[in-house]
Enzyme design. Structure first.
Site, short mmCIF file in Angstrom:
data_model
loop_
_atom_site.label_atom_id
_atom_site.label_comp_id
_atom_site.label_asym_id
_atom_site.label_seq_id
_atom_site.Cartn_x
_atom_site.Cartn_y
_atom_site.Cartn_z
N GLU A 20 0.80 -1.23 0.00
CA GLU A 20 0.00 0.00 0.00
C GLU A 20 0.84 1.28 0.00
O GLU A 20 0.38 2.34 0.43
CB GLU A 20 -0.97 0.01 1.18
CG GLU A 20 -1.97 -1.15 1.15
CD GLU A 20 -2.91 -1.14 2.33
OE1 GLU A 20 -3.82 -0.28 2.34
OE2 GLU A 20 -2.75 -1.98 3.22
N ARG B 105 -8.30 -0.41 -4.94
CA ARG B 105 -7.24 -1.19 -4.31
C ARG B 105 -7.34 -2.65 -4.73
O ARG B 105 -8.36 -3.30 -4.51
CB ARG B 105 -7.30 -1.07 -2.79
CG ARG B 105 -6.21 -1.88 -2.08
CD ARG B 105 -6.25 -1.68 -0.57
NE ARG B 105 -5.20 -2.46 0.06
CZ ARG B 105 -5.34 -3.71 0.50
NH1 ARG B 105 -6.52 -4.30 0.37
NH2 ARG B 105 -4.34 -4.36 1.05
#
Length: 348
Positions: A43, A176
């Site tokens: 991330e 994501r």
């Protein structure tokens, strides 16, 4: 009389020959394979940057069909992130409004990939509007991890239900998808042909990195500036920034990359600029004595990384916002030019 060359002519030929040699070396360099390896913790923005390259490349690789493939991913992001908030709210001991409880129960009982219906969207909107959920969201990163784009998706959720909905590039960049394994592609950017390799940053994925270490032109290492107060998804007790720093230390000084150029992209600058106003950097670095000025704090973090370098290779750095296409265009062009100038200097 002899017909020999004058001193000036001899010097001109010498200079011309040198220029020809340099041009040949330059051409040889640009014709050889240039390989950029994207590394960093999970991330941190590697995969978003990789998607930006698909948009920016002269051989652009984003078709309408590619964009449509992100529809179920975006819809699932909406569901998974609202569930994260519900669990976090309950763990924090907050109580939702009575009017929201039915929607919470509905969402808790849905499967991992439920049908994205108007009923489901209605329940997500109800829960997102709940004041306890909003208070929970304000504590993100401290006690639980959630996508930086969760609010963006909740605020735009109605359009994801439309039958003719086609994701925008911003939708694609913000969604994501955990990178598993290795993804690579060949791009042409600003006249340079290169191969870019993206690998998963989670701990469980790093053992696969060994397969990507050969013939790397430059390592592009990603650090999420804004995550200095957050724990890992895999282990919330481990600070994300400290994990990234430890990982960088090992990579930067690895024999594999002893002479490889490094570029550090300190990413999520926009979120960091906002967060540093209220969350002290001392939470991650107790020795920080500066103010809440974002540049001062960011430069402190940058120095923490660069001082880890014990190898002879150069390290360059940039502050980035990976979801901002204009920013990435300017930053990557500058980074690419720096890397190629260094390589050209090495071969001459």
């Amino acid at each position: 009389m002899g017909c020999g060359l004058s001193v000036e002519e001899k010097e001109n030929r010498k200079v011309s020959k040198k220029i020809d040699q340099e041009l040949k070396q330059h051409q040889k360099l640009w014709e050889s394979e240039v390989k950029f390896l994207l590394l960093g913790t999970g991330e941190s923005g590697k995969s978003t940057f990789f998607k930006q390259m698909k948009i920016l490349a002269e051989n652009a690789q984003i078709s309408n069909e590619d964009l449509m493939a992100f529809v179920p991913i975006i819809q699932n992001n909406c569901v998974s992130e609202i569930k994260v908030l519900i669990r976090a709210m309950e763990n924090l001991g907050f109580e939702a409004d009575h009017a929201s409880q039915g929607s919470i129960d509905f969402l808790k009982n849905t499967g991992d990939v439920p049908a994205f219906s108007s009923e489901l969207v209605g329940h997500i909107k109800t829960v997102w509007a709940d004041k306890s959920i909003k208070e929970t969201y304000q504590r993100r990163g401290i006690t639980f991890a959630i996508s930086d784009s969760a609010e963006y998706f909740f605020e735009n959720i109605d359009k994801y239900l439309e039958p003719n909905y086609t994701p925008t590039q911003q939708d694609m960049l913000r969604c994501r998808v955990r990178t598993t394994g290795i993804e690579e592609a060949e791009f042409v950017f600003d006249g340079l042909k290169f191969r870019m390799v993206d690998v998963g940053g989670q701990r469980s994925e790093r053992k696969k990195w060994i397969h990507c270490l050969d013939c790397v032109t430059a390592v592009l290492y990603f650090v999420a500036l804004s995550e200095y107060d957050q724990g890992l998804r895999e282990d919330p007790t481990i600070n994300r920034m400290q994990e990234s720093l430890t990982l960088f230390d090992g990579i930067c000084n690895s024999p594999w990359f002893w002479n490889t150029t490094f570029v550090i992209f300190f990413n999520k600058r926009d979120i960091f600029q906002e967060k540093i106003q209220t969350v002290d950097l001392k939470k991650c670095f107790p020795d920080y004595t500066g103010s809440n000025d974002w540049e001062q704090a960011a430069n402190f973090i940058r120095d923490k990384f660069t001082e880890k370098n014990e190898a002879p290779h150069p390290i360059f750095s940039h502050y980035t916002v990976a979801i901002d296409t204009e920013n990435i265009t300017l930053v990557f062009k500058a980074a690419k030019d720096t890397i190629m100038r260094g390589l050209l200097h090495d071969v001459l």
